[in-house]
Design an enzyme around this catalytic site. Structure first.
Site, PDB file in Angstrom:
ATOM      1  N   LEU A   1      55.194  41.891  38.868  1.00 54.52           N
ATOM      2  CA  LEU A   1      54.653  42.245  40.191  1.00 54.52           C
ATOM      3  C   LEU A   1      54.801  41.102  41.194  1.00 54.52           C
ATOM      4  O   LEU A   1      54.612  41.288  42.386  1.00 54.52           O
ATOM      5  CB  LEU A   1      53.175  42.659  40.099  1.00 54.52           C
ATOM      6  CG  LEU A   1      52.818  43.819  39.169  1.00 54.52           C
ATOM      7  CD1 LEU A   1      51.426  44.349  39.515  1.00 54.52           C
ATOM      8  CD2 LEU A   1      53.820  44.954  39.220  1.00 54.52           C
TER       9      LEU A   1
ATOM     10  N   LYS B 261      39.302  44.468  46.875  1.00 54.43           N
ATOM     11  CA  LYS B 261      39.684  45.855  46.590  1.00 54.43           C
ATOM     12  C   LYS B 261      38.584  46.634  45.866  1.00 54.43           C
ATOM     13  O   LYS B 261      38.540  47.859  45.935  1.00 54.43           O
ATOM     14  CB  LYS B 261      40.966  45.894  45.748  1.00 54.43           C
ATOM     15  CG  LYS B 261      42.202  45.458  46.521  1.00 54.43           C
ATOM     16  CD  LYS B 261      43.442  45.579  45.668  1.00 54.43           C
ATOM     17  CE  LYS B 261      44.604  44.879  46.321  1.00 54.43           C
ATOM     18  NZ  LYS B 261      45.838  44.987  45.541  1.00 54.43           N
TER      19      LYS B 261
ATOM     20  N   SER C  33      50.650  36.844  53.793  1.00 51.23           N
ATOM     21  CA  SER C  33      50.822  38.299  53.769  1.00 51.23           C
ATOM     22  C   SER C  33      51.982  38.752  54.663  1.00 51.23           C
ATOM     23  O   SER C  33      52.121  38.313  55.800  1.00 51.23           O
ATOM     24  CB  SER C  33      49.542  38.978  54.241  1.00 51.23           C
ATOM     25  OG  SER C  33      49.774  40.350  54.380  1.00 51.23           O
TER      26      SER C  33
ATOM     27  N   ASN D  15      45.637  40.027  27.555  1.00 53.86           N
ATOM     28  CA  ASN D  15      44.973  39.308  28.642  1.00 53.86           C
ATOM     29  C   ASN D  15      44.346  38.032  28.102  1.00 53.86           C
ATOM     30  O   ASN D  15      43.984  37.946  26.936  1.00 53.86           O
ATOM     31  CB  ASN D  15      43.883  40.196  29.266  1.00 53.86           C
ATOM     32  CG  ASN D  15      43.451  39.677  30.623  1.00 53.86           C
ATOM     33  OD1 ASN D  15      44.282  39.258  31.418  1.00 53.86           O
ATOM     34  ND2 ASN D  15      42.149  39.681  30.880  1.00 53.86           N
TER      35      ASN D  15
ATOM     36  N   THR E 277      42.983  43.745  50.619  1.00 51.44           N
ATOM     37  CA  THR E 277      43.670  43.049  49.532  1.00 51.44           C
ATOM     38  C   THR E 277      42.720  42.079  48.840  1.00 51.44           C
ATOM     39  O   THR E 277      41.510  42.092  49.110  1.00 51.44           O
ATOM     40  CB  THR E 277      44.988  42.411  50.052  1.00 51.44           C
ATOM     41  OG1 THR E 277      45.717  41.942  48.923  1.00 51.44           O
ATOM     42  CG2 THR E 277      44.764  41.267  51.023  1.00 51.44           C
TER      43      THR E 277
ATOM     44  N   ASN F 293      42.797  50.047  48.345  1.00 51.61           N
ATOM     45  CA  ASN F 293      43.587  49.081  49.133  1.00 51.61           C
ATOM     46  C   ASN F 293      43.978  49.634  50.501  1.00 51.61           C
ATOM     47  O   ASN F 293      44.632  48.946  51.275  1.00 51.61           O
ATOM     48  CB  ASN F 293      44.831  48.611  48.367  1.00 51.61           C
ATOM     49  CG  ASN F 293      45.932  49.637  48.407  1.00 51.61           C
ATOM     50  OD1 ASN F 293      45.670  50.837  48.319  1.00 51.61           O
ATOM     51  ND2 ASN F 293      47.155  49.196  48.562  1.00 51.61           N
TER      52      ASN F 293
ATOM     53  N   GLY G 250      43.321  42.680  35.365  1.00 48.24           N
ATOM     54  CA  GLY G 250      42.588  42.631  36.634  1.00 48.24           C
ATOM     55  C   GLY G 250      42.837  43.888  37.457  1.00 48.24           C
ATOM     56  O   GLY G 250      43.237  44.934  36.925  1.00 48.24           O
ATOM     57  N   GLY G 251      42.622  43.768  38.757  1.00 43.42           N
ATOM     58  CA  GLY G 251      42.746  44.916  39.658  1.00 43.42           C
ATOM     59  C   GLY G 251      44.146  45.508  39.650  1.00 43.42           C
ATOM     60  O   GLY G 251      44.317  46.734  39.595  1.00 43.42           O
TER      61      GLY G 251
ATOM     62  N   SER H 238      52.323  42.040  55.261  1.00 45.18           N
ATOM     63  CA  SER H 238      51.963  43.379  55.734  1.00 45.18           C
ATOM     64  C   SER H 238      52.045  43.528  57.249  1.00 45.18           C
ATOM     65  O   SER H 238      52.574  44.543  57.726  1.00 45.18           O
ATOM     66  CB  SER H 238      50.574  43.760  55.221  1.00 45.18           C
ATOM     67  OG  SER H 238      50.608  43.812  53.823  1.00 45.18           O
TER      68      SER H 238
HETATM   69  P1  ATR Z   1      44.811  41.106  40.644  1.00 43.99           P
HETATM   70  O1  ATR Z   1      44.112  42.027  41.608  1.00 43.99           O
HETATM   71  O2  ATR Z   1      46.033  40.455  41.225  1.00 43.99           O
HETATM   72  O3  ATR Z   1      45.085  41.761  39.338  1.00 43.99           O
HETATM   73  P2  ATR Z   1      42.615  39.727  39.396  1.00 43.99           P
HETATM   74  O4  ATR Z   1      41.825  40.996  39.350  1.00 43.99           O
HETATM   75  O5  ATR Z   1      41.926  38.458  39.760  1.00 43.99           O
HETATM   76  O6  ATR Z   1      43.814  39.869  40.420  1.00 43.99           O
HETATM   77  O7  ATR Z   1      43.351  39.557  37.968  1.00 43.99           O
HETATM   78  C1  ATR Z   1      44.139  38.467  37.660  1.00 43.99           C
HETATM   79  C2  ATR Z   1      44.765  38.641  36.273  1.00 43.99           C
HETATM   80  O8  ATR Z   1      45.605  37.509  36.020  1.00 43.99           O
HETATM   81  C3  ATR Z   1      43.745  38.659  35.139  1.00 43.99           C
HETATM   82  O9  ATR Z   1      44.266  39.430  34.081  1.00 43.99           O
HETATM   83  C4  ATR Z   1      43.661  37.178  34.751  1.00 43.99           C
HETATM   84  O10 ATR Z   1      43.215  36.936  33.437  1.00 43.99           O
HETATM   85  P3  ATR Z   1      41.621  36.853  33.103  1.00 43.99           P
HETATM   86  O11 ATR Z   1      41.143  38.265  33.057  1.00 43.99           O
HETATM   87  O12 ATR Z   1      41.537  36.154  31.804  1.00 43.99           O
HETATM   88  O13 ATR Z   1      41.003  36.062  34.237  1.00 43.99           O
HETATM   89  C5  ATR Z   1      45.120  36.773  34.883  1.00 43.99           C
HETATM   90  N1  ATR Z   1      45.306  35.335  35.132  1.00 43.99           N
HETATM   91  C6  ATR Z   1      45.121  34.693  36.295  1.00 43.99           C
HETATM   92  N2  ATR Z   1      45.380  33.372  36.149  1.00 43.99           N
HETATM   93  C7  ATR Z   1      45.745  33.184  34.858  1.00 43.99           C
HETATM   94  C8  ATR Z   1      46.131  32.049  34.085  1.00 43.99           C
HETATM   95  N3  ATR Z   1      46.197  30.828  34.614  1.00 43.99           N
HETATM   96  N4  ATR Z   1      46.430  32.253  32.786  1.00 43.99           N
HETATM   97  C9  ATR Z   1      46.369  33.479  32.245  1.00 43.99           C
HETATM   98  N5  ATR Z   1      46.004  34.595  32.925  1.00 43.99           N
HETATM   99  C10 ATR Z   1      45.699  34.446  34.209  1.00 43.99           C
END
Ligand code: ATR
Length: 277
Positions: free
Chosen positions: A221, A66, A14, A150, A62, A87, A127-128, A16
């Site tokens: 991101l 969150k 991090s 997704n 984080t 956050n 995700g988040g 931050s």
């Molecule tokens: P964040 O807060 O960074 O968004 P998160 O809520 O864990 O973290 O979300 C991660 C995102 O990355 C999700 O959309 C996840 O897909 P799933 O919903 O199918 O889990 C995606 N992601 C993470 N690793 C991945 C991978 N190896 N291949 C494809 N998508 C991935």
């Protein structure tokens, strides 16, 4: 001395603390910003002890907390409530915790010059981070078509279901495995997944070539590496590109404003843009 900290797991990478401690010094504020790494199994107990401990002024929250922090805040600002993620916490003088989401405005900060021309948007991930991105873009741009792809299609459906409550537009969802390349291009493409980072550095979340036109902005991101393979390929085929560093700084600046009423000096922002990661 005021006390702030980031809470999450893991926190070794991090930036931050570096950002906020630099900014406190630059603004002449007597404050420190530390890291509190909490193992998910210890979350409830540690948060309760932080709530009971006097002397805290604010926190950043984080991954992966969150959403799980929400029951611990005493009130929640409206954008954070819509997004379903907090956050930033401001601790009031009477010890109450107010939850905010600054990822949303941090995400929007480097899009200022593009926002009026964005009508269609593709978000990769659900995700988040994708939630903050989706609410941010629907709130600020005149979106006519929002597509979410997704790996787990049900999560994309759940996200569009919560967006539909607030924003009336055309929504589509796809799984990452489906080929969306034959469809129209997008004004904005955002990668919110970890594909392109760390051990997944060589992974392309989608092939952007047929999804890009000369006005497309591709926004990843991820900030380490500074140019993911998605960004280099998109740049080659004519898109404008943005990485995650301005968002990292933008969300930190908004937290700092909530805590201190002050902004980051421009020279510090320029320094971080050059030095991080
Ligand atoms: P964040 O807060 O960074 O968004 P998160 O809520 O864990 O973290 O979300 C991660 C995102 O990355 C999700 O959309 C996840 O897909 P799933 O919903 O199918 O889990 C995606 N992601 C993470 N690793 C991945 C991978 N190896 N291949 C494809 N998508 C991935």
């Amino acid at each position: 001395m005021k006390r702030f900290s980031i809470i999450g797991f893991p926190l070794e990478h991090s930036f931050s603390p570096e950002i906020h401690n630099d900014a406190f010094i630059a603004n002449g504020i007597d404050a420190t910003y530390s890291k509190i790494e909490i193992k998910p199994c210890d979350f409830a107990e540690t948060i309760q002890s932080l709530k009971d401990e006097p002397g805290w002024n604010g926190f950043n929250v984080t991954i992966p907390f969150k959403q799980s922090i929400i029951p611990y805040v005493d009130s929640i600002e409206s954008a954070a409530k819509k997004i379903g993620a907090v956050n930033t916490i401001r601790v009031e003088q009477d010890g109450t915790w107010i939850g905010y989401n600054t990822d949303y405005s941090g995400f929007l900060s480097p899009l200022k010059n593009y926002i009026n021309n964005i009508r269609s948007c593709l978000i990769i991930g659900a995700g988040g981070a994708a939630r903050a991105v989706a609410f941010g873009i629907l709130q600020s741009a005149q979106i006519e078509r929002l597509v979410i792809v997704n790996r787990t299609i049900q999560k994309a459906r759940d996200l569009t279901d919560s967006l539909k409550i607030f924003y009336n537009t055309e929504y589509e969802v796809f799984s990452l495995q489906e080929n969306i390349s034959a469809r129209q291009s997008f004004d904005l493409i955002v990668n919110t997944t970890s594909l392109g980072m760390g051990s997944l550095q060589n992974e392309l979340p989608i092939n952007p070539e047929s999804l890009i036109n000369k006005n497309t902005v591709v926004y990843d991101l991820i900030y380490n590496p500074a140019k993911t393979i998605l960004l280099s390929l998109s740049e080659k085929v004519g898109a404008s590109i943005i990485n995650g560093l301005p968002m990292l700084i933008g969300q930190a600046e908004e937290s700092f404003r909530i805590w201190t009423g002050k902004l980051f000096p421009d020279d510090l922002k320029q320094k971080w843009l050059k030095q991080i990661p």
